[in-house]
Motif scaffolding. Structure first.
Motif, PDB file in Angstrom:
ATOM      1  N   ARG A 148      50.148 -11.177 -40.888  1.00 13.07           N
ATOM      2  CA  ARG A 148      48.896 -11.185 -40.134  1.00 13.07           C
ATOM      3  C   ARG A 148      48.989 -10.356 -38.855  1.00 13.07           C
ATOM      4  O   ARG A 148      48.070  -9.613 -38.507  1.00 13.07           O
ATOM      5  N   THR A 149      50.102 -10.470 -38.151  1.00 12.18           N
ATOM      6  CA  THR A 149      50.254  -9.755 -36.890  1.00 12.18           C
ATOM      7  C   THR A 149      50.267  -8.245 -37.106  1.00 12.18           C
ATOM      8  O   THR A 149      49.595  -7.501 -36.385  1.00 12.18           O
ATOM      9  N   LEU A 150      51.021  -7.787 -38.089  1.00 16.17           N
ATOM     10  CA  LEU A 150      51.089  -6.349 -38.353  1.00 16.17           C
ATOM     11  C   LEU A 150      49.739  -5.799 -38.808  1.00 16.17           C
ATOM     12  O   LEU A 150      49.302  -4.740 -38.357  1.00 16.17           O
ATOM     13  N   CYS A 151      49.074  -6.520 -39.702  1.00 19.40           N
ATOM     14  CA  CYS A 151      47.772  -6.055 -40.194  1.00 19.40           C
ATOM     15  C   CYS A 151      46.724  -6.066 -39.086  1.00 19.40           C
ATOM     16  O   CYS A 151      45.919  -5.139 -38.980  1.00 19.40           O
ATOM     17  N   ALA A 152      46.741  -7.102 -38.259  1.00 19.89           N
ATOM     18  CA  ALA A 152      45.778  -7.171 -37.157  1.00 19.89           C
ATOM     19  C   ALA A 152      46.007  -6.027 -36.167  1.00 19.89           C
ATOM     20  O   ALA A 152      45.048  -5.445 -35.649  1.00 19.89           O
ATOM     21  N   SER A 153      47.258  -5.675 -35.932  1.00 20.04           N
ATOM     22  CA  SER A 153      47.553  -4.555 -35.036  1.00 20.04           C
ATOM     23  C   SER A 153      46.993  -3.247 -35.592  1.00 20.04           C
ATOM     24  O   SER A 153      46.433  -2.431 -34.856  1.00 20.04           O
ATOM     25  N   THR A 154      47.133  -3.063 -36.897  1.00 17.90           N
ATOM     26  CA  THR A 154      46.585  -1.869 -37.539  1.00 17.90           C
ATOM     27  C   THR A 154      45.066  -1.846 -37.415  1.00 17.90           C
ATOM     28  O   THR A 154      44.471  -0.813 -37.106  1.00 17.90           O
ATOM     29  N   LEU A 155      44.431  -2.991 -37.632  1.00 12.06           N
ATOM     30  CA  LEU A 155      42.968  -3.057 -37.558  1.00 12.06           C
ATOM     31  C   LEU A 155      42.458  -2.798 -36.139  1.00 12.06           C
ATOM     32  O   LEU A 155      41.420  -2.149 -35.964  1.00 12.06           O
TER      33      LEU A 155
ATOM     34  N   GLY B 182      40.680 -11.853 -38.179  1.00  8.99           N
ATOM     35  CA  GLY B 182      40.656 -13.297 -38.387  1.00  8.99           C
ATOM     36  C   GLY B 182      40.561 -13.711 -39.835  1.00  8.99           C
ATOM     37  O   GLY B 182      40.756 -14.881 -40.158  1.00  8.99           O
ATOM     38  N   MET B 183      40.262 -12.774 -40.712  1.00  8.75           N
ATOM     39  CA  MET B 183      40.075 -13.103 -42.131  1.00  8.75           C
ATOM     40  C   MET B 183      41.289 -12.759 -42.996  1.00  8.75           C
ATOM     41  O   MET B 183      41.237 -12.922 -44.201  1.00  8.75           O
ATOM     42  N   LEU B 184      42.360 -12.281 -42.391  1.00  9.86           N
ATOM     43  CA  LEU B 184      43.486 -11.789 -43.179  1.00  9.86           C
ATOM     44  C   LEU B 184      44.141 -12.855 -44.038  1.00  9.86           C
ATOM     45  O   LEU B 184      44.638 -12.558 -45.118  1.00  9.86           O
ATOM     46  N   THR B 185      44.149 -14.092 -43.586  1.00 17.42           N
ATOM     47  CA  THR B 185      44.798 -15.147 -44.356  1.00 17.42           C
ATOM     48  C   THR B 185      43.860 -15.781 -45.382  1.00 17.42           C
ATOM     49  O   THR B 185      44.300 -16.586 -46.193  1.00 17.42           O
TER      50      THR B 185
END
Length: 115
Positions: A2-9, A50-53
């Motif tokens: 989640r952290t890595l994907c949120a950083s990319t987004l 917020g929707m990644l999980t």
């Protein structure tokens, strides 16, 4: 993951905004159209954090990556940036899952060692 994907987004949020500024220089595009499309894409990138999980969150992220690459038809440099961010998205998912698995193994080993 989640952290890595949120950083990319979040990085994409800023790139989309800057691409909107570049797209405004095109006389064939109206300001309203540019900022409507960019605003929706920027909002989607923040909401996806917020929707990644949740089910479908990663797939929506892939859809955003495809849209980012396709925006290269309006702002040509976005072909390059879209591919770069699609690669970052893949890496965030791939390595994020590996990190999550390692954390789970570490937590299980720590629980097994506890008296």
């Amino acid at each position: 993951m989640r952290t890595l994907c949120a950083s990319t987004l979040i990085g994409e949020f800023f790139v989309i905004g800057f691409a909107g500024l570049v797209a405004m220089k095109d006389d064939s595009l109206s300001t309203g159209t540019v900022w409507t499309v960019c605003g929706v894409a920027m909002l989607l990138s923040v909401l996806l954090c917020g929707m990644l999980t949740r089910p479908g969150g990663v797939q929506l992220g892939w859809a955003l990556q495809i849209a980012l690459v396709a925006s290269g038809f309006v702002v040509p440099v976005m072909f390059f940036l879209g591919i770069v961010f699609a690669g970052l998205w893949w890496a965030s998912i791939h390595y994020g899952r590996r990190i999550d698995e390692a954390k789970a193994r570490w937590a299980a080993a720590e629980t097994a060692e506890a008296p």
